[in-house]
Design an enzyme around this catalytic site. Structure first.
Site, PDB file in Angstrom:
ATOM      1  N   ALA A   1       0.842  -1.200   0.000  1.00 45.12           N
ATOM      2  CA  ALA A   1       0.000   0.000   0.000  1.00 45.12           C
ATOM      3  C   ALA A   1       0.877   1.250   0.000  1.00 45.12           C
ATOM      4  O   ALA A   1       1.850   1.329   0.748  1.00 45.12           O
ATOM      5  CB  ALA A   1      -0.898   0.002   1.232  1.00 45.12           C
TER       6      ALA A   1
ATOM      7  N   SER B   1      10.915   0.889  -5.254  1.00 40.27           N
ATOM      8  CA  SER B   1      10.665   1.382  -6.610  1.00 40.27           C
ATOM      9  C   SER B   1      11.958   1.793  -7.299  1.00 40.27           C
ATOM     10  O   SER B   1      12.908   2.266  -6.648  1.00 40.27           O
ATOM     11  CB  SER B   1       9.740   2.598  -6.537  1.00 40.27           C
ATOM     12  OG  SER B   1       9.765   3.305  -7.755  1.00 40.27           O
TER      13      SER B   1
ATOM     14  N   TYR C   1       7.907  10.914  -3.715  1.00 37.30           N
ATOM     15  CA  TYR C   1       7.629   9.479  -3.866  1.00 37.30           C
ATOM     16  C   TYR C   1       8.948   8.694  -3.818  1.00 37.30           C
ATOM     17  O   TYR C   1       9.094   7.735  -3.061  1.00 37.30           O
ATOM     18  CB  TYR C   1       6.899   9.244  -5.193  1.00 37.30           C
ATOM     19  CG  TYR C   1       6.704   7.796  -5.547  1.00 37.30           C
ATOM     20  CD1 TYR C   1       5.635   7.073  -5.042  1.00 37.30           C
ATOM     21  CD2 TYR C   1       7.606   7.137  -6.397  1.00 37.30           C
ATOM     22  CE1 TYR C   1       5.460   5.739  -5.365  1.00 37.30           C
ATOM     23  CE2 TYR C   1       7.439   5.807  -6.724  1.00 37.30           C
ATOM     24  CZ  TYR C   1       6.366   5.107  -6.208  1.00 37.30           C
ATOM     25  OH  TYR C   1       6.212   3.781  -6.530  1.00 37.30           O
TER      26      TYR C   1
ATOM     27  N   PHE D   1       5.467  10.685 -25.664  1.00 42.65           N
ATOM     28  CA  PHE D   1       6.053  11.915 -25.108  1.00 42.65           C
ATOM     29  C   PHE D   1       7.547  11.932 -25.432  1.00 42.65           C
ATOM     30  O   PHE D   1       8.266  11.007 -25.062  1.00 42.65           O
ATOM     31  CB  PHE D   1       5.840  11.979 -23.593  1.00 42.65           C
ATOM     32  CG  PHE D   1       4.378  12.014 -23.203  1.00 42.65           C
ATOM     33  CD1 PHE D   1       3.507  12.946 -23.754  1.00 42.65           C
ATOM     34  CD2 PHE D   1       3.866  11.120 -22.272  1.00 42.65           C
ATOM     35  CE1 PHE D   1       2.164  12.987 -23.406  1.00 42.65           C
ATOM     36  CE2 PHE D   1       2.522  11.149 -21.904  1.00 42.65           C
ATOM     37  CZ  PHE D   1       1.673  12.084 -22.481  1.00 42.65           C
TER      38      PHE D   1
HETATM   39  C1  UD1 Z   1       7.883   4.715 -13.641  1.00 42.99           C
HETATM   40  C2  UD1 Z   1       6.839   4.580 -12.549  1.00 42.99           C
HETATM   41  C3  UD1 Z   1       7.005   5.687 -11.575  1.00 42.99           C
HETATM   42  C4  UD1 Z   1       8.434   5.786 -11.077  1.00 42.99           C
HETATM   43  C5  UD1 Z   1       9.438   5.803 -12.230  1.00 42.99           C
HETATM   44  C6  UD1 Z   1      10.843   5.662 -11.696  1.00 42.99           C
HETATM   45  C7  UD1 Z   1       4.953   3.476 -13.607  1.00 42.99           C
HETATM   46  C8  UD1 Z   1       3.552   3.625 -14.103  1.00 42.99           C
HETATM   47  N1  UD1 Z   1       5.534   4.603 -13.135  1.00 42.99           N
HETATM   48  O1  UD1 Z   1       7.652   5.928 -14.331  1.00 42.99           O
HETATM   49  O2  UD1 Z   1       6.141   5.457 -10.498  1.00 42.99           O
HETATM   50  O3  UD1 Z   1       8.624   6.946 -10.364  1.00 42.99           O
HETATM   51  O4  UD1 Z   1       9.177   4.720 -13.098  1.00 42.99           O
HETATM   52  O5  UD1 Z   1      11.784   5.650 -12.696  1.00 42.99           O
HETATM   53  O6  UD1 Z   1       5.527   2.398 -13.607  1.00 42.99           O
HETATM   54  N2  UD1 Z   1       4.887   7.670 -22.128  1.00 42.99           N
HETATM   55  C9  UD1 Z   1       4.456   7.947 -23.397  1.00 42.99           C
HETATM   56  N3  UD1 Z   1       3.110   7.981 -23.639  1.00 42.99           N
HETATM   57  C10 UD1 Z   1       2.169   7.738 -22.662  1.00 42.99           C
HETATM   58  C11 UD1 Z   1       2.624   7.455 -21.354  1.00 42.99           C
HETATM   59  C12 UD1 Z   1       4.000   7.428 -21.117  1.00 42.99           C
HETATM   60  O7  UD1 Z   1       5.256   8.186 -24.308  1.00 42.99           O
HETATM   61  O8  UD1 Z   1       0.972   7.775 -22.972  1.00 42.99           O
HETATM   62  C13 UD1 Z   1       6.334   7.596 -21.870  1.00 42.99           C
HETATM   63  C14 UD1 Z   1       6.788   8.450 -20.699  1.00 42.99           C
HETATM   64  O9  UD1 Z   1       7.044   9.750 -21.078  1.00 42.99           O
HETATM   65  C15 UD1 Z   1       8.028   7.678 -20.240  1.00 42.99           C
HETATM   66  C16 UD1 Z   1       7.724   6.217 -20.604  1.00 42.99           C
HETATM   67  O10 UD1 Z   1       6.659   6.260 -21.532  1.00 42.99           O
HETATM   68  O11 UD1 Z   1       9.159   8.103 -20.938  1.00 42.99           O
HETATM   69  C17 UD1 Z   1       7.305   5.393 -19.415  1.00 42.99           C
HETATM   70  O12 UD1 Z   1       6.293   6.099 -18.707  1.00 42.99           O
HETATM   71  P1  UD1 Z   1       5.507   5.489 -17.455  1.00 42.99           P
HETATM   72  O13 UD1 Z   1       4.881   4.198 -17.830  1.00 42.99           O
HETATM   73  O14 UD1 Z   1       4.625   6.562 -16.956  1.00 42.99           O
HETATM   74  O15 UD1 Z   1       6.628   5.127 -16.417  1.00 42.99           O
HETATM   75  P2  UD1 Z   1       7.914   5.965 -15.870  1.00 42.99           P
HETATM   76  O16 UD1 Z   1       7.887   7.366 -16.304  1.00 42.99           O
HETATM   77  O17 UD1 Z   1       9.114   5.155 -16.240  1.00 42.99           O
END
Ligand code: UD1
Length: 324
Positions: free
Chosen positions: A82, A125, A152, A208
């Site tokens: 949690a 994490s 976080y 992104f």
């Molecule tokens: C992840 C963790 C986060 C942690 C971080 C530590 C998740 C969901 N989040 O974030 O809690 O703090 O690792 O390193 O696991 N992206 C896109 N399009 C989208 C969504 C995301 O291009 O629609 C890209 C993001 O910009 C990023 C990558 O995909 O570069 C991964 O994003 P995301 O899944 O949100 O995870 P993290 O940013 O790695």
């Protein structure tokens, strides 16, 4: 042998998979959740199981573990998942994040030690690494000097440090987890759940930045196995030595490649769109999994394509149910 297990965050994405696995292994599970980000539907497959008990509460409840120990008896292992899970939320609510993700962990662990539990397994994490460019990331790279990018990350680091120093503590530093039941609806949801949600709806995925950033994606079933390894349950005859262990695959993939793979698996004809890079996004993240591999029989068993296929199938089946 039936063991008594506590799972905090049981209505969450990972917690619900863990509870399901523990019950399938014939253990007793006491689950705690306050539905801050968890969903009751995540517990649908086991809510009525005779070996499952649910306690609706925040992990900040004083004396929570002692109370559950008295009410349900025989708790041996605590899986503490949690937490406030949204990084952006943690930035806007620093004090609350430190209370929930750090103070509550310290209090629960103290109770677990006093009650003589055999293992306290904590969800750490990859955010604990901040923006470390030495890849793959080794557990020892996190030091008191590490600059965390969010409350976080800092709270997870403080908790991991405390857990790993306990004679009963194992902290699993999880990388990017994906799989069935991951909530795609928030703008901060994991990229895989968002891409699949868009793809099955025939919409274009949003990337992104340039899409060349890479991540280490681990299937939720492999994370569940890592939790079982930590506690010495299921296929793992003895628990992990106390300490901190990365839980990833050791394999990275770019977001662009990920989008192409999901498009291929779903047959989605829409191409992706590019949007500006997310502020604070890290460029690359990749786990060294040598520690967990060397000290247990755990191995990541689900390749990305297979895990994506399972996740897509689940998304399609829930859409069909919702639509019928
Ligand atoms: C992840 C963790 C986060 C942690 C971080 C530590 C998740 C969901 N989040 O974030 O809690 O703090 O690792 O390193 O696991 N992206 C896109 N399009 C989208 C969504 C995301 O291009 O629609 C890209 C993001 O910009 C990023 C990558 O995909 O570069 C991964 O994003 P995301 O899944 O949100 O995870 P993290 O940013 O790695």
């Amino acid at each position: 042998m039936k063991r008594g297990c506590l799972v905090t965050g049981v209505a969450g994405f990972v917690g619900s998979h863990l509870a399901e696995a523990l019950l399938a292994l014939d253990h007793r599970v006491v689950g705690v959740d306050n539905f801050f980000s968890g969903h009751r539907e995540n517990m649908a497959s086991f809510a009525d199981h005779p070996d499952f008990r649910f306690h609706e509460s925040s992990v900040e409840e004083p004396g929570l573990l002692s109370r559950l120990g008295r009410e349900y008896g025989g708790l041996e292992v605590c899986f503490h998942l949690a937490a406030i899970v949204s990084v952006p939320y943690s930035v806007d609510h620093e004090e609350e994040t430190l209370r929930v993700n750090w103070d509550a962990t310290e209090a629960l662990l103290g109770e677990a030690e006093a009650m003589g539990l055999s293992r306290f397994v904590f969800a750490g994490s990859a955010a604990e690494y901040g923006e470390d460019e030495r890849l793959p990331l080794l557990e020892g790279y996190v030091t008191p000097e590490t600059r965390h990018l969010s409350p976080y990350g800092r709270a997870k680091h403080l908790s991991t440090q405390r857990v790993a120093a306990s004679p009963i503590g194992v902290a699993l530093r999880c990388f990017n987890i994906y799989g069935p039941r991951q909530d795609p609806r928030s703008p901060y949801s994991g990229v895989i759940s968002r891409f699949i949600d868009f793809a099955v709806a025939g919409q274009s995925m949003v990337i992104f930045g340039d899409g060349l950033q890479t991540r280490d994606f681990i299937y939720v079933g492999d994370v569940v196995s890592a939790y079982l390894a930590a506690a010495g349950l299921g296929a793992f005859p003895s628990p992990l030595e106390p300490g901190v262990y990365n839980a990833g695959t050791g394999v990275g993939i770019s977001i662009l490649e990920l989008a192409d793979t999901i498009r291929d698996l779903t047959g989605n004809p829409s191409s992706h769109r590019f949007m500006p890079e997310r502020p604070g996004d890290i460029r690359h993240s990749l786990a060294s999994i040598a520690a967990l591999r060397d000290r247990s029989a755990w191995r990541p068993g689900v390749a990305l394509r297979e895990g994506l296929g399972r996740t897509i199938a689940h998304t399609l089946s829930t859409r069909r149910t919702a639509g019928s």
